[in-house]
Design a protein around this motif. Structure first.
Motif, mmCIF file in Angstrom:
data_model
loop_
_atom_site.group_PDB
_atom_site.id
_atom_site.type_symbol
_atom_site.label_atom_id
_atom_site.label_comp_id
_atom_site.label_asym_id
_atom_site.label_seq_id
_atom_site.Cartn_x
_atom_site.Cartn_y
_atom_site.Cartn_z
ATOM 1 N N THR A 156 1.187 -1.468 -0.175
ATOM 2 C CA THR A 156 -0.036 0.247 0.041
ATOM 3 C C THR A 156 0.821 1.224 0.021
ATOM 4 N N GLN A 157 0.851 2.561 -0.440
ATOM 5 C CA GLN A 157 1.465 3.953 -0.706
ATOM 6 C C GLN A 157 0.702 3.969 -0.671
ATOM 7 N N HIS A 158 0.975 5.599 0.295
ATOM 8 C CA HIS A 158 -0.068 6.579 -0.197
ATOM 9 C C HIS A 158 0.486 8.208 -0.583
ATOM 10 N N TYR A 159 0.160 9.467 -1.712
ATOM 11 C CA TYR A 159 1.332 10.586 -1.486
ATOM 12 C C TYR A 159 -0.046 11.504 -1.822
ATOM 13 N N GLU A 160 0.360 12.471 -1.432
ATOM 14 C CA GLU A 160 -0.717 14.053 -1.265
ATOM 15 C C GLU A 160 0.944 15.350 -0.859
ATOM 16 N N GLN A 161 -0.278 16.046 -1.951
ATOM 17 C CA GLN A 161 0.173 17.341 -1.508
ATOM 18 C C GLN A 161 -0.725 18.520 -1.742
ATOM 19 N N ALA A 162 -0.541 19.433 -0.933
ATOM 20 C CA ALA A 162 -0.296 20.804 -0.850
ATOM 21 C C ALA A 162 -0.439 22.316 -1.268
ATOM 22 N N THR A 163 -0.589 22.528 -2.316
ATOM 23 C CA THR A 163 0.496 23.458 -2.924
ATOM 24 C C THR A 163 0.071 25.400 -2.542
ATOM 25 N N HIS A 164 -0.013 26.240 -2.472
ATOM 26 C CA HIS A 164 -0.215 28.163 -2.590
ATOM 27 C C HIS A 164 0.900 27.912 -3.066
ATOM 28 N N ALA A 165 0.600 28.652 -4.483
ATOM 29 C CA ALA A 165 1.091 29.707 -4.878
ATOM 30 C C ALA A 165 0.264 31.158 -5.829
ATOM 31 N N ALA A 166 1.394 31.787 -5.708
ATOM 32 C CA ALA A 166 0.772 32.983 -5.918
ATOM 33 C C ALA A 166 2.660 33.790 -6.741
ATOM 34 N N ARG A 167 1.526 35.145 -8.418
ATOM 35 C CA ARG A 167 2.940 35.940 -8.307
ATOM 36 C C ARG A 167 2.455 37.068 -8.512
ATOM 37 N N TYR A 168 3.200 38.098 -8.652
ATOM 38 C CA TYR A 168 2.355 39.778 -8.948
ATOM 39 C C TYR A 168 3.393 40.297 -9.626
ATOM 40 N N ILE A 191 8.394 41.998 -9.950
ATOM 41 C CA ILE A 191 7.753 40.912 -9.341
ATOM 42 C C ILE A 191 7.648 40.208 -7.947
ATOM 43 N N TYR A 192 6.839 39.595 -7.337
ATOM 44 C CA TYR A 192 6.900 39.177 -6.008
ATOM 45 C C TYR A 192 6.010 37.660 -5.896
ATOM 46 N N ARG A 193 6.822 36.976 -5.833
ATOM 47 C CA ARG A 193 5.905 35.872 -5.922
ATOM 48 C C ARG A 193 6.496 34.679 -4.863
ATOM 49 N N THR A 194 5.187 33.995 -4.341
ATOM 50 C CA THR A 194 4.988 32.916 -2.972
ATOM 51 C C THR A 194 5.424 31.882 -2.865
ATOM 52 N N GLU A 195 5.241 30.905 -2.507
ATOM 53 C CA GLU A 195 4.755 29.441 -2.608
ATOM 54 C C GLU A 195 4.884 28.654 -0.825
ATOM 55 N N LYS A 196 4.421 28.264 -1.229
ATOM 56 C CA LYS A 196 3.980 27.312 -0.211
ATOM 57 C C LYS A 196 3.871 25.567 -0.477
ATOM 58 N N VAL A 197 4.869 24.770 -0.230
ATOM 59 C CA VAL A 197 4.221 22.930 -1.181
ATOM 60 C C VAL A 197 4.532 21.889 0.334
ATOM 61 N N SER A 198 3.900 21.696 0.484
ATOM 62 C CA SER A 198 3.958 20.217 1.221
ATOM 63 C C SER A 198 3.833 18.785 0.337
ATOM 64 N N ASP A 199 4.274 18.272 1.072
ATOM 65 C CA ASP A 199 4.459 16.848 0.675
ATOM 66 C C ASP A 199 4.241 15.053 1.196
ATOM 67 N N GLY A 218 8.107 2.948 5.184
ATOM 68 C CA GLY A 218 8.952 3.559 4.842
ATOM 69 C C GLY A 218 7.554 4.870 4.903
ATOM 70 N N ILE A 219 8.643 6.132 5.735
ATOM 71 C CA ILE A 219 7.650 7.528 5.228
ATOM 72 C C ILE A 219 8.273 8.525 4.620
ATOM 73 N N GLY A 220 7.947 9.507 4.261
ATOM 74 C CA GLY A 220 8.486 10.214 4.192
ATOM 75 C C GLY A 220 8.083 12.090 3.707
ATOM 76 N N SER A 221 8.670 13.118 4.827
ATOM 77 C CA SER A 221 7.470 14.215 4.009
ATOM 78 C C SER A 221 8.421 15.100 4.550
ATOM 79 N N SER A 222 7.824 16.513 3.643
ATOM 80 C CA SER A 222 8.973 17.968 3.377
ATOM 81 C C SER A 222 7.833 18.564 3.176
ATOM 82 N N TYR A 223 8.097 20.265 3.595
ATOM 83 C CA TYR A 223 7.551 21.382 3.535
ATOM 84 C C TYR A 223 9.022 22.743 3.117
ATOM 85 N N ARG A 224 8.522 22.877 1.926
ATOM 86 C CA ARG A 224 9.110 24.219 1.486
ATOM 87 C C ARG A 224 8.272 25.792 1.406
#
Length: 255
Positions: A156-168, A191-199, A218-224
């Motif tokens: 069994t394998q599971h993946y999820e991602q949440a993303t928020h990005a905007a550019r002005y 230009i101003y750009r912001t991005e938040k991504v979690s995996d 096994g499990i892995g996660s990241s946030y940037r």
């Protein structure tokens, strides 16, 4: 006349041979303006409204009056499908999962204020939001088989991602009507750009006849998160070669 034709041939060969690859596409999340929406973004040779500050600032040179352009907030339904999205090589073979994403988001406002300084010369102050992403996706995969000789297991394998990005983009533009057929223009954007991504990704195998007996997990996660500031210069040209043929060139520096 023959030497001149020869120079044209040599020039054409050099242009084709030295040119870098080009793609005819629109990478913006939204079409920034009413005319752009009506023409699918293919208006850079003919636009002379406030949208020219983004698509081709040379068009501002043809403005006949002061203008204010505002694109009102609307809603967009966006669907993504990636197949295969995730591939994992196991002793029982390769298992793959698809990614389906459906999101409803609001389209931000673009604002352009144009000022006609004199005949053939106009300035514009603009704010554009060409990119806005906000979505959450997840995908799961399950596979049964013999992962070891005589050992039947369920993977069994599971993946999820949440993303928020905007550019002005906030820009100052100028357009100049050089002649009845030729217009030139330029826009300088801040230009101003912001991005938040979690995996998050996890996977494991259990015995088919003993679901609580894990063979491995096994499990892995990241946030940037990042914020970027920059500038971009846009140069544009419009040439009315004939009453029915309009030529446009737009050069954009890296943002």
């Amino acid at each position: 006349m023959a030497p001149r034709h020869g120079l044209w041939v040599v020039g054409a060969v050099l242009v084709v041979g030295l040119a870098s690859p080009a793609w005819a596409s629109n990478d913006d999340s939204f079409l920034l303006g009413d005319d752009a929406a009506l023409s699918a973004g293919a208006l850079s040779p003919i636009t002379s409204t406030g949208e020219a500050a983004w698509y081709n600032p040379a068009g501002l040179g043809a403005a006949k009056r002061d203008t204010v352009n505002v694109s009102a907030t609307g809603f967009m339904l966006r669907k993504r499908r990636i197949s295969p999205f995730l591939s994992t090589v196991l002793p029982i073979g390769t298992v793959e999962s698809e990614l389906d994403s459906v999101e409803i988001l609001s389209v931000p406002t673009a604002l352009v204020i144009g000022r006609r300084v004199r005949d053939g010369l106009s300035l514009a102050l603009s704010v554009f939001v060409p990119e806005q992403e906000q979505f959450q996706v997840r995908t799961d995969v399950v596979a049964d088989g013999a992962i070891l000789p005589g050992v039947v297991a369920r993977y069994t394998q599971h993946y999820e991602q949440a993303t928020h990005a905007a550019r002005y983009h906030v820009g100052l533009s100028a357009g100049w009507q050089v002649s009845d057929e030729l217009r030139l223009g330029a826009t300088l954007f801040g230009i101003y750009r912001t991005e938040k991504v979690s995996d998050t990704l996890w996977g494991g195998a259990t015995l088919s006849d003993a679901p609580d007996a894990f063979l491995g997990f096994g499990i892995g996660s990241s946030y940037r998160e990042q914020q970027v500031f920059g500038t971009q210069l846009v140069l544009g040209m419009q040439w009315d070669a004939t009453p029915h043929l309009h030529v446009s060139t737009v050069l954009r520096s890296p943002g």
